[in-house]
Design a protein around this motif. Structure first.
Motif, short mmCIF file in Angstrom:
data_model
loop_
_atom_site.label_atom_id
_atom_site.label_comp_id
_atom_site.label_asym_id
_atom_site.label_seq_id
_atom_site.Cartn_x
_atom_site.Cartn_y
_atom_site.Cartn_z
N SER A 98 1.70 6.79 24.02
CA SER A 98 0.61 6.52 23.10
C SER A 98 -0.02 5.18 23.48
O SER A 98 0.66 4.29 24.01
N VAL A 99 -1.31 5.05 23.21
CA VAL A 99 -2.03 3.80 23.51
C VAL A 99 -2.89 3.43 22.31
O VAL A 99 -3.06 4.22 21.37
N GLY A 100 -3.45 2.23 22.34
CA GLY A 100 -4.28 1.77 21.24
C GLY A 100 -5.76 2.00 21.49
O GLY A 100 -6.20 2.21 22.62
N CYS A 101 -6.53 1.99 20.41
CA CYS A 101 -7.99 2.04 20.50
C CYS A 101 -8.57 1.28 19.31
O CYS A 101 -7.90 1.08 18.30
N TYR A 102 -9.82 0.84 19.47
CA TYR A 102 -10.47 -0.01 18.47
C TYR A 102 -11.71 0.68 17.92
O TYR A 102 -12.70 0.83 18.64
N ASP B 79 -15.24 0.12 26.31
CA ASP B 79 -14.04 0.51 25.56
C ASP B 79 -13.67 1.96 25.85
O ASP B 79 -12.49 2.29 26.07
N ILE B 80 -14.66 2.83 25.84
CA ILE B 80 -14.42 4.25 26.10
C ILE B 80 -13.91 4.44 27.53
O ILE B 80 -12.99 5.23 27.79
N SER C 132 -5.35 4.09 16.44
CA SER C 132 -6.39 3.08 16.22
C SER C 132 -5.84 1.80 15.62
O SER C 132 -4.84 1.78 14.89
N GLN C 133 -6.54 0.72 15.92
CA GLN C 133 -6.40 -0.52 15.17
C GLN C 133 -6.76 -0.22 13.72
O GLN C 133 -7.51 0.72 13.43
#
Length: 298
Positions: A146-150, A163-164, A180-181
């Motif tokens: 899993s990874v993060g996104c804003y 970002d994308i 997500s954040q």
């Protein structure tokens, strides 16, 4: 699966995951494990354990996820960052996780050791970002990643398009889920999902829901992460600095509005930042229709 309300389709269930942080003291450890025991019967998809800058919580994170593996039926996900470590050191941590029976890593760039909001500089000989880290994890073992996104763009990113593009690179590296954040306005999250889908990203994008604990701390973190905080939100908590009981009730009501609005828009997975306390997370799951399976326990 956890038991769900009759109006939920078994073909379209709500799924939850929980995030904890490794405890620093014996009392905090007792609180954490009481929370895990309370939340385990909800049968979360996974539970994640955070990891401090520069590996400052490395041993405590490893100890916590190892205990979850050994003593519960939960599926733990260990956080891992790029901060202040060489690739060789990080690869060693990854291998240790695999050897300990952990099969899921949350791969993050991480915040600078000087603190959130400071300029990030890649560590010499280390992974530069989460995309490189995800690729490195994939080379070592077939982890779920899993990874993060804003939702409102990473504060250091030049644009939403950048970002994308970075999220795409994380997926190319092996990521299968983005978390997500935290955010306040649900429309900001939904707009981000629309952007990602329009760009061809089809992995699950899971909203990270963070109920307010300390208002001042929440506002500081919001400013550092570029999370907008509308006036209505601040007004909800006005005058409650010395009234933690009422503040907790208001925090629950705000988070409940968030998850209900998202569920109404078809969101089916939720990642709840528990702050190592079960009460609010348990209540939010109840609102979402997720009920305890009495046969499950930590």
């Amino acid at each position: 699966m956890a038991t769900r309300t009759d109006d939920q389709s078994s073909e379209n269930p709500i799924e939850v995951s929980f995030e904890f942080f490794p405890p620093k003291t014996e009392k905090m450890e007792q609180t954490l494990w009481a929370s895990i025991e309370k939340l385990a019967p909800l049968n979360p998809r996974f539970v994640s354990v955070t990891y401090g800058a520069g590996g400052s919580t490395r041993e405590r994170t490893h100890s916590t996820v190892k205990r979850i593996v050994d003593e519960t039926s939960l599926k733990p996900a260990a956080h891992l960052t790029c901060v202040e470590a060489t690739r060789e050191e990080i690869d060693g941590v990854i291998q240790d996780y695999w050897d300990a029976g952990i099969r899921h890593i949350v791969a993050l760039r991480g915040d600078p050791p000087s603190g959130i909001g400071e300029k990030y500089v890649p560590f010499e000989g280390g992974y530069a970002n989460a995309a490189e880290l995800a690729a490195g994890i994939s080379k070592i073992a077939p982890f779920e990643i899993s990874v993060g996104c804003y939702p409102e763009k990473h504060p250091e990113s030049a644009s939403f398009d950048a970002d994308i593009d970075l999220l795409k690179a994380k997926i190319d590296g092996g990521a299968t889920r983005a978390i997500s954040q935290f955010f306040v306005e649900t429309d900001n999250f939904l707009r981000f999902v629309d952007r990602a889908r329009s760009a061809g990203i089809d992995i699950p994008i899971v909203p990270g829901i963070m109920p307010v604990g300390n208002v001042a701390g929440y506002l500081r973190m919001s400013a550092a992460t570029g999370t907008s905080v509308p006036d209505w939100f601040k007004e909800r908590f006005d005058g409650l600095d010395d009234d933690p009981e009422t503040r907790q009730l208001v925090a629950l009501s705000v988070a409940a509005e968030q998850v209900q609005k998202l569920a109404d828009q078809g969101i089916q997975q939720f990642h709840l930042y528990t702050l190592n306390r079960a009460e609010t997370a348990f209540a939010l799951c109840h609102i979402l229709g997720v009920r305890p399976d009495k046969s499950l326990a930590a």
